[in-house]
Scaffold this active site. Structure first.
Site, PDB file in Angstrom:
ATOM      1  N   LYS A 176      60.505 120.533  83.466  1.00 47.97           N
ATOM      2  CA  LYS A 176      59.431 121.320  84.067  1.00 47.97           C
ATOM      3  C   LYS A 176      58.453 121.747  82.979  1.00 47.97           C
ATOM      4  O   LYS A 176      58.828 122.436  82.029  1.00 47.97           O
ATOM      5  CB  LYS A 176      60.016 122.545  84.775  1.00 47.97           C
ATOM      6  CG  LYS A 176      60.989 122.159  85.890  1.00 47.97           C
ATOM      7  CD  LYS A 176      61.595 123.361  86.576  1.00 47.97           C
ATOM      8  CE  LYS A 176      62.433 124.201  85.644  1.00 47.97           C
ATOM      9  NZ  LYS A 176      63.239 125.221  86.371  1.00 47.97           N
ATOM     10  N   THR A 209      54.897 134.991  89.044  1.00 45.46           N
ATOM     11  CA  THR A 209      55.628 133.720  89.156  1.00 45.46           C
ATOM     12  C   THR A 209      57.133 133.909  89.030  1.00 45.46           C
ATOM     13  O   THR A 209      57.863 132.965  88.768  1.00 45.46           O
ATOM     14  CB  THR A 209      55.162 132.745  88.063  1.00 45.46           C
ATOM     15  OG1 THR A 209      55.347 133.360  86.773  1.00 45.46           O
ATOM     16  CG2 THR A 209      53.708 132.355  88.248  1.00 45.46           C
ATOM     17  N   GLY A 211      60.859 133.883  89.733  1.00 45.36           N
ATOM     18  CA  GLY A 211      61.683 133.112  90.660  1.00 45.36           C
ATOM     19  C   GLY A 211      61.298 131.661  90.812  1.00 45.36           C
ATOM     20  O   GLY A 211      61.899 130.935  91.619  1.00 45.36           O
ATOM     21  N   THR A 212      60.341 131.197  90.020  1.00 43.92           N
ATOM     22  CA  THR A 212      59.862 129.815  90.177  1.00 43.92           C
ATOM     23  C   THR A 212      60.981 128.792  90.009  1.00 43.92           C
ATOM     24  O   THR A 212      61.125 127.864  90.808  1.00 43.92           O
ATOM     25  CB  THR A 212      58.752 129.524  89.148  1.00 43.92           C
ATOM     26  OG1 THR A 212      57.758 130.533  89.238  1.00 43.92           O
ATOM     27  CG2 THR A 212      58.121 128.174  89.401  1.00 43.92           C
ATOM     28  N   GLY A 213      61.784 128.941  88.950  1.00 41.23           N
ATOM     29  CA  GLY A 213      62.827 127.956  88.668  1.00 41.23           C
ATOM     30  C   GLY A 213      63.906 127.934  89.722  1.00 41.23           C
ATOM     31  O   GLY A 213      64.344 126.859  90.166  1.00 41.23           O
ATOM     32  N   CYS A 214      64.359 129.113  90.154  1.00 42.29           N
ATOM     33  CA  CYS A 214      65.372 129.193  91.213  1.00 42.29           C
ATOM     34  C   CYS A 214      64.846 128.547  92.487  1.00 42.29           C
ATOM     35  O   CYS A 214      65.555 127.801  93.179  1.00 42.29           O
ATOM     36  CB  CYS A 214      65.731 130.648  91.494  1.00 42.29           C
ATOM     37  SG  CYS A 214      66.254 131.614  90.068  1.00 42.29           S
TER      38      CYS A 214
END
Length: 266
Positions: A176, A209, A211-214
Protein backbone atom coordinates in the site's frame (compact mmCIF):
# COMPACT_ATOMS: atom_id res chain seq x y z
CA UNK A 1 -34.83 -21.24 3.83
CA UNK A 2 -33.10 -18.32 2.12
CA UNK A 3 -29.31 -18.75 2.08
CA UNK A 4 -27.49 -16.20 4.22
CA UNK A 5 -24.70 -13.84 3.18
CA UNK A 6 -21.06 -14.95 2.89
CA UNK A 7 -19.30 -15.39 6.23
CA UNK A 8 -16.15 -13.45 7.16
CA UNK A 9 -14.23 -13.69 10.43
CA UNK A 10 -11.98 -10.92 11.73
CA UNK A 11 -9.26 -11.74 14.27
CA UNK A 12 -8.12 -8.38 15.63
CA UNK A 13 -8.07 -5.87 18.46
CA UNK A 14 -10.80 -3.52 19.62
CA UNK A 15 -10.68 0.24 18.96
CA UNK A 16 -12.82 1.95 21.56
CA UNK A 17 -13.10 5.01 19.29
CA UNK A 18 -14.77 2.89 16.62
CA UNK A 19 -12.58 3.92 13.69
CA UNK A 20 -10.24 0.96 13.30
CA UNK A 21 -9.83 -2.61 14.54
CA UNK A 22 -12.74 -4.97 15.07
CA UNK A 23 -15.22 -2.10 14.87
CA UNK A 24 -13.99 -0.96 11.45
CA UNK A 25 -13.88 -4.55 10.22
CA UNK A 26 -17.49 -5.30 11.15
CA UNK A 27 -18.74 -1.99 9.70
CA UNK A 28 -16.91 -2.73 6.43
CA UNK A 29 -18.33 -6.23 6.24
CA UNK A 30 -21.87 -4.96 6.79
CA UNK A 31 -21.40 -2.28 4.13
CA UNK A 32 -20.19 -4.88 1.65
CA UNK A 33 -22.98 -7.38 2.21
CA UNK A 34 -21.26 -10.14 4.17
CA UNK A 35 -21.85 -11.43 7.70
CA UNK A 36 -19.01 -10.36 9.97
CA UNK A 37 -17.88 -12.38 12.98
CA UNK A 38 -15.08 -11.61 15.41
CA UNK A 39 -12.28 -13.00 17.52
CA UNK A 40 -11.04 -10.32 19.89
CA UNK A 41 -7.27 -10.42 20.53
CA UNK A 42 -6.77 -7.25 22.57
CA UNK A 43 -8.64 -4.33 24.06
CA UNK A 44 -7.33 -0.81 23.50
CA UNK A 45 -8.23 2.45 25.18
CA UNK A 46 -8.11 4.58 22.07
CA UNK A 47 -9.51 7.82 20.69
CA UNK A 48 -8.80 10.33 17.94
CA UNK A 49 -5.56 11.38 19.67
CA UNK A 50 -3.97 7.95 20.04
CA UNK A 51 -3.76 4.76 22.07
CA UNK A 52 -3.80 5.22 25.84
CA UNK A 53 -3.61 1.55 26.81
CA UNK A 54 -3.48 -2.00 25.42
CA UNK A 55 -4.56 -5.21 27.15
CA UNK A 56 -3.99 -8.51 25.36
CA UNK A 57 -6.45 -11.34 25.79
CA UNK A 58 -5.16 -14.73 26.97
CA UNK A 59 -4.24 -17.25 24.29
CA UNK A 60 -6.97 -19.59 25.55
CA UNK A 61 -9.62 -16.90 25.13
CA UNK A 62 -8.53 -16.24 21.53
CA UNK A 63 -8.47 -19.95 20.71
CA UNK A 64 -11.91 -20.52 22.25
CA UNK A 65 -13.49 -17.64 20.31
CA UNK A 66 -12.01 -18.91 17.03
CA UNK A 67 -13.09 -22.51 17.56
CA UNK A 68 -16.57 -21.44 18.66
CA UNK A 69 -17.14 -19.61 15.38
CA UNK A 70 -15.37 -21.90 12.93
CA UNK A 71 -16.56 -25.25 14.35
CA UNK A 72 -20.23 -24.25 14.45
CA UNK A 73 -20.79 -21.53 11.86
CA UNK A 74 -17.88 -21.88 9.45
CA UNK A 75 -16.14 -19.15 7.47
CA UNK A 76 -15.56 -18.26 3.83
CA UNK A 77 -12.70 -15.83 4.52
CA UNK A 78 -10.63 -14.73 7.51
CA UNK A 79 -8.95 -11.37 8.11
CA UNK A 80 -6.26 -10.87 10.75
CA UNK A 81 -5.30 -7.51 12.23
CA UNK A 82 -3.72 -6.56 15.55
CA UNK A 83 -2.23 -9.67 17.17
CA UNK A 84 0.04 -7.87 19.66
CA UNK A 85 2.37 -10.66 20.84
CA UNK A 86 4.36 -13.63 19.56
CA UNK A 87 2.12 -16.02 21.51
CA UNK A 88 -1.02 -14.65 19.87
CA UNK A 89 0.57 -14.58 16.40
CA UNK A 90 1.60 -18.22 16.71
CA UNK A 91 -1.76 -19.28 18.11
CA UNK A 92 -3.67 -17.60 15.28
CA UNK A 93 -1.30 -19.04 12.64
CA UNK A 94 -1.91 -22.51 14.06
CA UNK A 95 -5.68 -22.00 13.97
CA UNK A 96 -5.56 -20.77 10.37
CA UNK A 97 -3.60 -23.82 9.23
CA UNK A 98 -6.64 -26.10 9.07
CA UNK A 99 -9.42 -23.60 8.35
CA UNK A 100 -9.40 -24.00 4.57
CA UNK A 101 -10.59 -20.49 3.74
CA UNK A 102 -8.75 -17.56 2.12
CA UNK A 103 -6.83 -15.46 4.66
CA UNK A 104 -6.05 -11.74 4.46
CA UNK A 105 -3.20 -10.77 6.79
CA UNK A 106 -2.93 -7.10 7.73
CA UNK A 107 0.38 -7.18 9.65
CA UNK A 108 -0.54 -4.34 12.01
CA UNK A 109 2.57 -2.86 13.60
CA UNK A 110 1.73 0.71 14.56
CA UNK A 111 -1.43 2.78 14.83
CA UNK A 112 -2.25 5.80 12.69
CA UNK A 113 -0.89 7.89 15.56
CA UNK A 114 2.44 6.03 15.71
CA UNK A 115 1.60 3.88 18.74
CA UNK A 116 3.14 0.38 18.71
CA UNK A 117 0.57 -2.41 18.41
CA UNK A 118 2.96 -5.33 17.91
CA UNK A 119 5.75 -6.42 20.23
CA UNK A 120 9.21 -6.38 18.64
CA UNK A 121 9.60 -10.01 19.70
CA UNK A 122 6.57 -10.96 17.59
CA UNK A 123 8.02 -9.83 14.25
CA UNK A 124 9.79 -13.12 13.58
CA UNK A 125 6.59 -15.04 14.30
CA UNK A 126 4.74 -12.85 11.80
CA UNK A 127 7.41 -13.57 9.17
CA UNK A 128 7.74 -17.32 9.73
CA UNK A 129 4.34 -18.43 11.03
CA UNK A 130 1.64 -15.97 9.95
CA UNK A 131 2.64 -14.68 6.49
CA UNK A 132 2.95 -18.22 5.07
CA UNK A 133 -0.77 -18.68 5.86
CA UNK A 134 -1.82 -15.57 3.94
CA UNK A 135 -3.69 -15.58 0.66
CA UNK A 136 -3.07 -11.82 0.59
CA UNK A 137 -0.76 -9.82 2.86
CA UNK A 138 -1.53 -6.08 3.01
CA UNK A 139 1.37 -4.19 4.63
CA UNK A 140 1.73 -0.43 4.45
CA UNK A 141 5.18 1.03 3.86
CA UNK A 142 6.03 1.30 7.56
CA UNK A 143 5.09 -2.36 8.05
CA UNK A 144 7.15 -3.35 4.98
CA UNK A 145 10.19 -1.67 6.56
CA UNK A 146 9.47 -3.25 9.95
CA UNK A 147 9.14 -6.76 8.49
CA UNK A 148 11.69 -6.76 5.67
CA UNK A 149 14.07 -3.83 6.15
CA UNK A 150 13.11 -2.50 2.70
CA UNK A 151 12.47 1.26 2.82
CA UNK A 152 10.21 2.49 0.05
CA UNK A 153 10.81 6.13 -0.84
CA UNK A 154 9.14 6.22 -4.26
CA UNK A 155 6.96 4.13 -6.52
CA UNK A 156 10.00 2.47 -8.07
CA UNK A 157 10.83 0.74 -4.78
CA UNK A 158 7.47 -1.00 -4.44
CA UNK A 159 8.39 -4.00 -6.59
CA UNK A 160 11.38 -4.78 -4.36
CA UNK A 161 9.15 -4.39 -1.30
CA UNK A 162 6.64 -6.85 -2.73
CA UNK A 163 9.39 -9.36 -3.48
CA UNK A 164 10.68 -9.11 0.08
CA UNK A 165 7.20 -9.70 1.51
CA UNK A 166 6.50 -12.60 -0.87
CA UNK A 167 9.73 -14.27 0.27
CA UNK A 168 7.96 -15.05 3.56
CA UNK A 169 5.30 -17.12 1.83
CA UNK A 170 2.01 -15.29 1.20
CA UNK A 171 0.42 -16.09 -2.16
CA UNK A 172 -0.10 -12.38 -2.95
CA UNK A 173 1.38 -9.18 -1.56
CA UNK A 174 -0.53 -5.89 -1.67
CA UNK A 175 1.96 -3.09 -1.01
CA UNK A 176 0.00 0.00 0.00
CA UNK A 177 1.58 3.23 -1.20
CA UNK A 178 -0.60 5.63 0.74
CA UNK A 179 2.38 6.74 2.86
CA UNK A 180 4.41 7.83 -0.16
CA UNK A 181 5.05 11.59 -0.30
CA UNK A 182 1.85 13.37 -1.31
CA UNK A 183 1.29 14.35 -4.89
CA UNK A 184 -0.24 12.32 -7.69
CA UNK A 185 -2.42 9.28 -7.25
CA UNK A 186 -2.49 6.94 -4.28
CA UNK A 187 -0.87 3.85 -5.81
CA UNK A 188 -0.78 0.27 -4.54
CA UNK A 189 0.96 -2.76 -6.04
CA UNK A 190 -0.65 -6.21 -5.98
CA UNK A 191 1.53 -9.09 -7.15
CA UNK A 192 2.03 -12.82 -6.73
CA UNK A 193 5.55 -12.59 -8.12
CA UNK A 194 4.53 -13.31 -11.71
CA UNK A 195 1.62 -10.99 -12.50
CA UNK A 196 1.39 -7.39 -11.34
CA UNK A 197 -1.57 -5.11 -10.84
CA UNK A 198 -0.96 -1.41 -10.19
CA UNK A 199 -3.98 0.18 -8.57
CA UNK A 200 -4.34 3.94 -8.71
CA UNK A 201 -6.92 6.24 -7.20
CA UNK A 202 -7.15 9.99 -6.63
CA UNK A 203 -5.38 11.11 -3.46
CA UNK A 204 -7.91 12.96 -1.29
CA UNK A 205 -6.80 15.91 0.82
CA UNK A 206 -8.39 14.64 4.03
CA UNK A 207 -6.49 14.05 7.28
CA UNK A 208 -9.29 11.90 8.71
CA UNK A 209 -8.01 8.49 7.60
CA UNK A 210 -8.05 6.45 10.82
CA UNK A 211 -8.85 2.80 10.07
CA UNK A 212 -7.79 2.77 6.43
CA UNK A 213 -5.67 -0.39 6.66
CA UNK A 214 -8.21 -2.39 8.67
CA UNK A 215 -10.95 -1.31 6.30
CA UNK A 216 -9.03 -2.28 3.16
CA UNK A 217 -8.07 -5.72 4.47
CA UNK A 218 -11.65 -6.40 5.58
CA UNK A 219 -12.95 -5.28 2.19
CA UNK A 220 -10.54 -7.67 0.44
CA UNK A 221 -11.66 -10.53 2.71
CA UNK A 222 -15.30 -9.68 1.96
CA UNK A 223 -14.63 -9.93 -1.78
CA UNK A 224 -12.83 -13.25 -1.39
CA UNK A 225 -15.73 -14.62 0.67
CA UNK A 226 -18.02 -13.75 -2.25
CA UNK A 227 -15.82 -15.86 -4.53
CA UNK A 228 -14.01 -13.05 -6.35
CA UNK A 229 -10.49 -13.77 -7.64
CA UNK A 230 -7.80 -11.92 -5.68
CA UNK A 231 -7.21 -9.13 -8.24
CA UNK A 232 -10.96 -8.43 -8.48
CA UNK A 233 -11.41 -8.50 -4.70
CA UNK A 234 -8.55 -6.05 -4.26
CA UNK A 235 -9.80 -3.67 -6.97
CA UNK A 236 -13.28 -3.61 -5.41
CA UNK A 237 -11.75 -3.03 -1.97
CA UNK A 238 -9.61 -0.16 -3.25
CA UNK A 239 -12.69 1.50 -4.75
CA UNK A 240 -14.61 1.16 -1.49
CA UNK A 241 -11.75 2.47 0.65
CA UNK A 242 -11.11 5.42 -1.68
CA UNK A 243 -14.71 6.52 -1.19
CA UNK A 244 -14.46 5.98 2.56
CA UNK A 245 -11.33 8.16 2.74
CA UNK A 246 -12.97 10.90 0.69
CA UNK A 247 -15.86 10.91 3.17
CA UNK A 248 -13.69 10.67 6.31
CA UNK A 249 -14.93 12.98 9.04
CA UNK A 250 -13.70 14.83 12.10
CA UNK A 251 -14.17 13.04 15.42
CA UNK A 252 -12.76 14.27 18.70
CA UNK A 253 -9.69 16.50 18.72
CA UNK A 254 -7.35 14.43 16.54
CA UNK A 255 -7.54 12.19 13.46
CA UNK A 256 -11.06 11.12 12.56
CA UNK A 257 -12.09 7.88 10.85
CA UNK A 258 -12.89 6.99 7.29
CA UNK A 259 -16.62 6.74 6.67
CA UNK A 260 -17.54 3.06 6.37
CA UNK A 261 -21.11 3.94 5.48
CA UNK A 262 -20.33 6.42 2.71
CA UNK A 263 -22.33 4.51 0.10
CA UNK A 264 -25.47 4.81 2.24
CA UNK A 265 -25.30 8.58 2.75
CA UNK A 266 -27.52 10.97 0.84
Amino acid sequence: MTPGPPLVLTVAGSDSGGGAGIQADLKTMLALGVHGMSVLTAVTAQNSRGVQGVWELPVDAVRAQYRAVVDDIGVQAVKTGMLASAALVETVAELLADTGAPVVVDPVGVSKHGDSLLAEAALDSVRTKLLPRATVATPNLDEVAQLTGVHVVDEGDMRAAAGAVLSYGPRWALIKGGHLPSGGDAVDLLTDGSEEHWLRAPRHDNRHTHGTGCTLASAVASGLAKGLPVPEAVRAAKEYVTGAIAAGFALGEGIGPVDHGWRFRD
